[in-house]
Design an enzyme around this catalytic site. Structure first.
Site, short mmCIF file in Angstrom:
data_model
loop_
_atom_site.label_atom_id
_atom_site.label_comp_id
_atom_site.label_asym_id
_atom_site.label_seq_id
_atom_site.Cartn_x
_atom_site.Cartn_y
_atom_site.Cartn_z
N CYS A 1 0.83 -1.20 0.00
CA CYS A 1 0.00 0.00 0.00
C CYS A 1 0.87 1.25 0.00
O CYS A 1 2.00 1.24 0.48
CB CYS A 1 -0.90 0.02 1.23
SG CYS A 1 -1.93 -1.43 1.42
N ARG B 1 4.58 -0.53 -6.41
CA ARG B 1 4.52 -1.30 -5.17
C ARG B 1 3.43 -2.38 -5.21
O ARG B 1 3.43 -3.29 -4.39
CB ARG B 1 4.26 -0.36 -3.99
CG ARG B 1 5.38 0.63 -3.76
CD ARG B 1 4.96 1.73 -2.80
NE ARG B 1 4.78 1.26 -1.45
CZ ARG B 1 5.69 1.32 -0.49
NH1 ARG B 1 6.89 1.81 -0.77
NH2 ARG B 1 5.44 0.91 0.72
N TRP C 1 -3.46 -2.42 -1.28
CA TRP C 1 -3.20 -3.82 -1.62
C TRP C 1 -4.00 -4.64 -0.61
O TRP C 1 -3.73 -4.60 0.57
CB TRP C 1 -1.71 -4.10 -1.52
CG TRP C 1 -1.26 -5.41 -2.08
CD1 TRP C 1 -1.10 -5.73 -3.40
CD2 TRP C 1 -0.86 -6.57 -1.34
NE1 TRP C 1 -0.62 -7.01 -3.52
CE2 TRP C 1 -0.46 -7.56 -2.27
CE3 TRP C 1 -0.78 -6.87 0.02
CZ2 TRP C 1 -0.02 -8.83 -1.89
CZ3 TRP C 1 -0.33 -8.14 0.40
CH2 TRP C 1 0.04 -9.08 -0.56
N ASN D 1 -1.47 2.15 6.02
CA ASN D 1 -0.70 1.00 5.57
C ASN D 1 -0.45 0.09 6.77
O ASN D 1 -0.20 0.58 7.86
CB ASN D 1 0.66 1.42 5.01
CG ASN D 1 0.56 2.13 3.69
OD1 ASN D 1 -0.51 2.25 3.10
ND2 ASN D 1 1.69 2.63 3.21
N GLY D 2 -0.45 -1.22 6.55
CA GLY D 2 -0.16 -2.14 7.64
C GLY D 2 -1.35 -3.00 8.00
O GLY D 2 -2.33 -3.08 7.27
N GLU E 1 17.19 -18.18 -7.76
CA GLU E 1 16.82 -16.81 -8.14
C GLU E 1 16.27 -16.79 -9.56
O GLU E 1 15.30 -16.07 -9.86
CB GLU E 1 18.03 -15.89 -8.01
CG GLU E 1 17.81 -14.46 -8.46
CD GLU E 1 16.76 -13.70 -7.65
OE1 GLU E 1 16.36 -12.61 -8.11
OE2 GLU E 1 16.33 -14.19 -6.59
N LYS F 1 12.52 -15.49 -10.59
CA LYS F 1 12.26 -14.44 -11.58
C LYS F 1 11.27 -14.92 -12.63
O LYS F 1 10.36 -14.18 -13.03
CB LYS F 1 13.57 -14.02 -12.26
CG LYS F 1 14.46 -13.18 -11.40
CD LYS F 1 13.86 -11.79 -11.18
CE LYS F 1 14.41 -11.17 -9.92
NZ LYS F 1 13.89 -11.74 -8.68
N GLU G 1 7.78 -15.14 -11.18
CA GLU G 1 7.25 -13.83 -10.80
C GLU G 1 6.63 -13.10 -11.98
O GLU G 1 5.55 -12.51 -11.84
CB GLU G 1 8.37 -12.95 -10.23
CG GLU G 1 8.72 -13.19 -8.79
CD GLU G 1 9.81 -12.25 -8.30
OE1 GLU G 1 9.69 -11.73 -7.19
OE2 GLU G 1 10.79 -12.03 -9.05
N HIS H 1 16.93 -37.74 -7.40
CA HIS H 1 16.18 -38.09 -6.18
C HIS H 1 14.73 -37.63 -6.25
O HIS H 1 14.13 -37.29 -5.23
CB HIS H 1 16.87 -37.49 -4.96
CG HIS H 1 18.24 -38.06 -4.71
ND1 HIS H 1 18.45 -39.36 -4.34
CD2 HIS H 1 19.46 -37.48 -4.80
CE1 HIS H 1 19.74 -39.58 -4.22
NE2 HIS H 1 20.38 -38.46 -4.49
#
Length: 609
Positions: A2, A27, A75, A99-100, A482, A486, A489, A505
């Site tokens: 947010c 964001r 958000w 926010n939070g 990583e 990516k 995402e 395995h």
């Protein structure tokens, strides 16, 4: 996540609020809204679901202009994405943005319903609005009511509030979620991120935990959690001169990939001697204190966690110090055994990641020798609260999928490894070799970026793929992790990473002609082991794609399946091999037609648990 923007001025501040929200779009959010105070002192509120552009359209139909106001991008946490859940929320002639997460919102909501308050949303934020309104009914003093409400909140918050009874005042507070005050000429602002306000100021006061403040045209008053007046220094934002435009690039992510040579140069500036590292940047007694460290704990989230995993190979391999790496969201909720003389390293791009901050605050009571923050934001909570800090100087990173923040974190961690080795009067030849390798990195990364045309063609093969495996060994296993992160995402392809030796395995059962297998194959001591793992994939008809050192003889491999990178010192190889994996993810996302810079469901700075 947010975003908050607020302003008080002698001019119409709605354009400032909207531009601030646009700058916070990276964001991640699902709705947006503004509340402004016009000359008649009656709050006007406009909200919309979707992008900030939808809010702008709503404001065209319902203009809201004024000299005081707050704005927000939401958000969703409590309550689905919908206009009635969008901020600002109102109660008894006040408006608030938040926010939070308020953890005791359910108990507060029940009490306020008993007091006659009617709720129009499912959010925890509306609870705060009604709580302040209730205390204001009791006291008739808005500052006292605000403080009383803050004392009842459990959880994390950054808040901004306006009230019709004080049409020239903007209130704000923070606890566990960032908030800054921006200084202008005869006007003042606030935001959850300095980037939101760089169009109007580059001077900021960073509120500390528990601070609350009152902004007017004349300035600001700040009080700490005990209600005592405090001064927070005004600091110039170091990245203010950097352009936030995409320039010639199609997306911020691509721009940030290509900014990596410069970002690494900036991170290393002033940190290297001819054959040693300059530990004085950590403080005058840093080298002696580094020599006392016997154990290291690294705590981080997401991409930063992967950087920590690479660092473990460096620290244990070169320095011989036991190094433990943990995901912050797990670390903070378990009993941690802290050996004597342990350094805690926290890593975060924003310096406001909730779980990582909580880990740092836990460490203050956990018996650590010292804490060190590796971060990209000089004024962030993480940097301010740690004993030591290493700034990565990556500059603003707008794309949600981290690129230059990750590689500069790796560079900072390799610098730290070298400082630890140097402090022990150990292998000074290795110290000098590390320094020389670090100096070469910007040029080597520039060469790796030249692979883009080949990677663009390679990405087309992923058009109809839904799953991908990434393989690596040693310090390149976290690089494979990583790479997988990516790809998932920004292209929404399911991707997993495995240490290549683990292929037989279980994961080998997935390999067929429809499963691309991406491997990282530098010329190091594990190369022959990796070759045998790759042969297992070829033998089962898997579609193998390899990023390999140019000196390696790729027996049986098709030239279309192998991309060559420069031969480099082993210690910097993980940084170099990150670049083509970033580029591959970007171009696969283009093929898939996804929103590269703002992937669905994700946020840039995760300031809630």
């Amino acid at each position: 996540m947010c975003g908050i923007v607020g302003a008080i001025a002698q001019r119409n501040i709605t354009p400032i609020l909207l531009e601030g929200l646009r700058r916070l779009e990276y964001r991640g959010y699902d709705s947006a809204g503004v509340a402004v105070m016009p000359s008649d002192h009656h709050i006007l509120r406009v909200r919309a679901t979707g992008k900030v552009a939808e809010l702008e359209s709503a404001l065209t139909d319902n203009p809201a202009n004024g000299h005081l106001g707050i704005a927000h991008t939401r958000w969703a946490t409590h309550g689905k994405p919908a206009e009635h859940n969008a901020h600002p929320h109102v109660s008894d002639r006040l408006a608030i943005v938040h926010n939070g997460i308020i953890e005791n919102h359910s108990a507060l909501r029940s009490r306020l319903v008993e007091q006659g308050f009617v709720f129009s949303s499912e959010t925890d934020t509306e609870v705060i609005a009604h709580l302040v309104a209730w205390h204001y009914r009791l006291t008739g003093d808005l500052l006292a009511a605000f403080r009383a409400a803050l004392n009842e909140l459990h959880g994390a918050y950054a808040l901004a509030l306006v009230h019709e009874d004080e049409p020239d005042t903007l209130y704000c507070a923070r606890m566990g979620s960032p908030l800054v005050i921006g200084e202008g000429s005869g006007e003042n602002y606030l935001a959850s991120d300095p980037l939101a306000l760089l169009q109007v100021t580059d001077r900021f006061r960073y509120l500390e935990e528990g601070d609350h403040a009152r902004l007017t045209l004349d300035g600001c008053e700040i009080w700490d959690a005990r209600g005592e007046a405090v001064q927070r220094p005004a600091l110039r934002y170091e990245h203010a001169a950097l352009s936030l435009d995409k320039g010639e690039y199609r997306h911020y992510m691509l721009k940030e990939i290509f900014e990596q040579p410069g970002a690494i140069n900036d991170t290393l500036a002033g940190t290297l001697g001819t054959d040693h590292v300059l530990t004085a940047i950590l403080g005058p007694d840093a080298e002696a204190r580094l020599g006392n460290i016997e154990h290291i704990h690294i705590v981080a989230c997401g991409t930063s966690y992967h950087a920590g995993l690479v660092a473990r190979y460096w620290i244990e391999g070169q320095v011989g110090i036991p190094c433990q790496v943990e995901v912050a969201s797990e670390y903070r909720y378990r009993t941690v055994a802290v050996p004597a003389n342990t350094l805690l390293i926290t890593i975060s791009q924003s310096g406001e990641t909730a779980d990582t901050l909580a880990a740092l605050r836990f460490a203050a009571k956990g018996g650590y020798l010292a804490t060190l923050a590796i971060c990209n934001v000089a004024g962030s909570s993480l940097v301010r609260e740690a004993d030591w800090r290493l700034l990565t100087h990556a500059g603003p990173e707008i794309g949600v999928a981290s690129t230059k923040a990750f590689t500069t974190q790796l560079v900072a961690l390799l610098w730290l490894t070298t400082a630890l080795l140097q402090s022990r009067s150990g292998n000074q030849a290795q110290v000098a070799a590390n320094v020389a390798a670090l100096r070469q990195l910007p040029e080597l990364i520039s060469r790796a970026l030249e692979l883009e045309p080949q990677i663009t063609r390679l990405a087309e093969r992923f058009a109809n793929k839904h799953h991908t495996l990434f393989l690596g060994r040693g310090p390149h296993y976290p690089i494979a992790m990583e790479g997988a992160l990516k790809l998932k995402e920004i292209s929404y392809i399911h991707a997993e990473a495995y240490a290549a030796g683990e292929l037989k395995h279980g994961p080998l059962a997935l390999v067929d002609e429809n499963m691309p297998v991406v491997s990282v194959a530098p010329s190091d001591s594990l190369l022959e082991k990796l070759r045998s793992n790759l042969e297992e994939v070829r033998a089962r008809g898997g579609e193998l794609i390899t990023f390999a050192c140019e000196s390696i003889d790729q027996e049986g491999a098709s030239p279309q399946d192998t991309l060559s990178l420069p031969e480099v010192a082993d210690v910097i190889s993980p940084v170099l091999y990150t670049i083509p994996l970033q580029m591959l993810s970007y171009h696969v996302a283009l093929v898939k037609g996804t929103d590269v810079d703002k992937p669905r469901n994700l946020a840039k700075s995760v300031t809630v648990e």
